[in-house]
Design a protein around this motif. Sequence first.
Motif, PDB file in Angstrom:
ATOM      1  N   GLY A 131       3.396  -9.189  10.347  1.00  0.00           N
ATOM      2  CA  GLY A 131       1.558  -8.368  10.061  1.00  0.00           C
ATOM      3  C   GLY A 131       1.329  -7.103   8.706  1.00  0.00           C
ATOM      4  N   ILE A 132       2.254  -7.133   7.851  1.00  0.00           N
ATOM      5  CA  ILE A 132       2.112  -5.941   6.439  1.00  0.00           C
ATOM      6  C   ILE A 132       1.408  -7.220   5.474  1.00  0.00           C
ATOM      7  CG2 ILE A 132       3.201  -4.365   5.116  1.00  0.00           C
ATOM      8  CD1 ILE A 132       5.670  -4.415   7.074  1.00  0.00           C
ATOM      9  N   LEU A 133       0.567  -6.082   5.101  1.00  0.00           N
ATOM     10  CA  LEU A 133      -0.133  -6.706   3.441  1.00  0.00           C
ATOM     11  C   LEU A 133       0.367  -6.193   2.097  1.00  0.00           C
ATOM     12  CD1 LEU A 133      -2.179  -8.783   2.486  1.00  0.00           C
ATOM     13  CD2 LEU A 133      -3.938  -7.333   2.796  1.00  0.00           C
ATOM     14  N   ARG A 158      -3.000   2.226   3.343  1.00  0.00           N
ATOM     15  CA  ARG A 158      -3.090   3.726   4.714  1.00  0.00           C
ATOM     16  C   ARG A 158      -3.989   3.186   5.721  1.00  0.00           C
ATOM     17  NH1 ARG A 158      -3.562   8.358   1.160  1.00  0.00           N
ATOM     18  NH2 ARG A 158      -1.379   8.494   0.987  1.00  0.00           N
ATOM     19  N   HIS A 159      -5.637   2.658   4.765  1.00  0.00           N
ATOM     20  CA  HIS A 159      -6.333   2.006   5.457  1.00  0.00           C
ATOM     21  C   HIS A 159      -6.152   0.965   6.202  1.00  0.00           C
ATOM     22  CE1 HIS A 159     -10.066   0.132   6.121  1.00  0.00           C
ATOM     23  NE2 HIS A 159     -11.116   1.213   6.500  1.00  0.00           N
ATOM     24  N   PHE A 160      -5.615   0.099   5.802  1.00  0.00           N
ATOM     25  CA  PHE A 160      -5.387  -1.262   6.174  1.00  0.00           C
ATOM     26  C   PHE A 160      -4.789  -0.939   7.643  1.00  0.00           C
ATOM     27  CE2 PHE A 160      -3.604  -5.160   7.186  1.00  0.00           C
ATOM     28  CZ  PHE A 160      -4.288  -6.103   7.202  1.00  0.00           C
ATOM     29  N   SER A 161      -2.995  -0.106   7.614  1.00  0.00           N
ATOM     30  CA  SER A 161      -2.095   0.248   8.308  1.00  0.00           C
ATOM     31  C   SER A 161      -3.033   0.985   9.745  1.00  0.00           C
ATOM     32  CB  SER A 161      -1.165   0.054   8.112  1.00  0.00           C
ATOM     33  OG  SER A 161      -1.621   1.966   7.668  1.00  0.00           O
ATOM     34  N   SER A 162      -3.728   1.577   9.043  1.00  0.00           N
ATOM     35  CA  SER A 162      -4.797   2.424  10.446  1.00  0.00           C
ATOM     36  C   SER A 162      -5.934   1.987  11.548  1.00  0.00           C
ATOM     37  CB  SER A 162      -5.673   3.859   9.561  1.00  0.00           C
ATOM     38  OG  SER A 162      -6.892   3.352   8.660  1.00  0.00           O
ATOM     39  N   HIS A 163      -5.471   0.580  10.916  1.00  0.00           N
ATOM     40  CA  HIS A 163      -6.387  -0.352  12.495  1.00  0.00           C
ATOM     41  C   HIS A 163      -5.423  -1.153  13.460  1.00  0.00           C
ATOM     42  CE1 HIS A 163      -9.482   1.172   8.762  1.00  0.00           C
ATOM     43  NE2 HIS A 163     -10.523   1.592   9.669  1.00  0.00           N
ATOM     44  N   MET A 164      -5.986  -0.923  14.285  1.00  0.00           N
ATOM     45  CA  MET A 164      -5.789  -1.241  15.241  1.00  0.00           C
ATOM     46  C   MET A 164      -6.424  -2.822  15.777  1.00  0.00           C
ATOM     47  SD  MET A 164      -2.339  -0.507  15.099  1.00  0.00           S
ATOM     48  CE  MET A 164      -2.071  -0.859  16.863  1.00  0.00           C
ATOM     49  N   VAL A 202       0.023  -7.281  -4.821  1.00  0.00           N
ATOM     50  CA  VAL A 202       0.198  -8.327  -5.545  1.00  0.00           C
ATOM     51  C   VAL A 202      -2.198  -8.786  -5.429  1.00  0.00           C
ATOM     52  CG1 VAL A 202       1.986  -9.409  -4.063  1.00  0.00           C
ATOM     53  CG2 VAL A 202      -0.206  -9.929  -3.365  1.00  0.00           C
ATOM     54  N   LEU A 203      -2.499  -7.364  -4.987  1.00  0.00           N
ATOM     55  CA  LEU A 203      -4.087  -8.018  -5.478  1.00  0.00           C
ATOM     56  C   LEU A 203      -4.431  -7.355  -6.653  1.00  0.00           C
ATOM     57  CD1 LEU A 203      -5.116  -6.733  -2.149  1.00  0.00           C
ATOM     58  CD2 LEU A 203      -4.957  -8.966  -2.649  1.00  0.00           C
ATOM     59  N   ASN A 204      -5.356  -7.546  -7.902  1.00  0.00           N
ATOM     60  CA  ASN A 204      -5.814  -7.825  -8.294  1.00  0.00           C
ATOM     61  C   ASN A 204      -6.153  -6.255  -9.228  1.00  0.00           C
ATOM     62  OD1 ASN A 204      -8.082  -7.310 -10.710  1.00  0.00           O
ATOM     63  ND2 ASN A 204      -6.832  -9.378 -11.627  1.00  0.00           N
ATOM     64  N   ILE A 205      -6.396  -5.538  -9.603  1.00  0.00           N
ATOM     65  CA  ILE A 205      -6.799  -4.052  -9.821  1.00  0.00           C
ATOM     66  C   ILE A 205      -8.979  -4.456  -8.789  1.00  0.00           C
ATOM     67  CG2 ILE A 205      -7.831  -3.648 -11.781  1.00  0.00           C
ATOM     68  CD1 ILE A 205      -6.985  -0.602 -11.718  1.00  0.00           C
TER      69      ILE A 205
END
Length: 96
Positions: free
Chosen positions: A20-22, A58-64, A26-29
Amino acid sequence: MAPRQKHSSGPQMGSQAAQGILDFNVLNIHVLRRYRQAFKLNVKARSSKEDLVVAASRHFSSHMVDEVDTIARFLYTVHSNKGKSRLEDFSAAGMY
């Protein structure tokens, strides 16, 4: 006849996808800047890609996310719309 090769439609995530890690690297700026703007991240607008990656990760991983609840809500929404697509809604309103 040679065997056909499978073509990938996107970046390979390997075992990260199973965890579940993104990988925001790999994403464009431009995508990272839109993510910053959409979620109002506390990082400067002209930040480097590395800074945006750190902030977005950090933001993405903080959401359960409760997967069972999310799937149940998705199925309810699909069932309650009885297969209507958003495209049908737009065309009925004369927007498409």
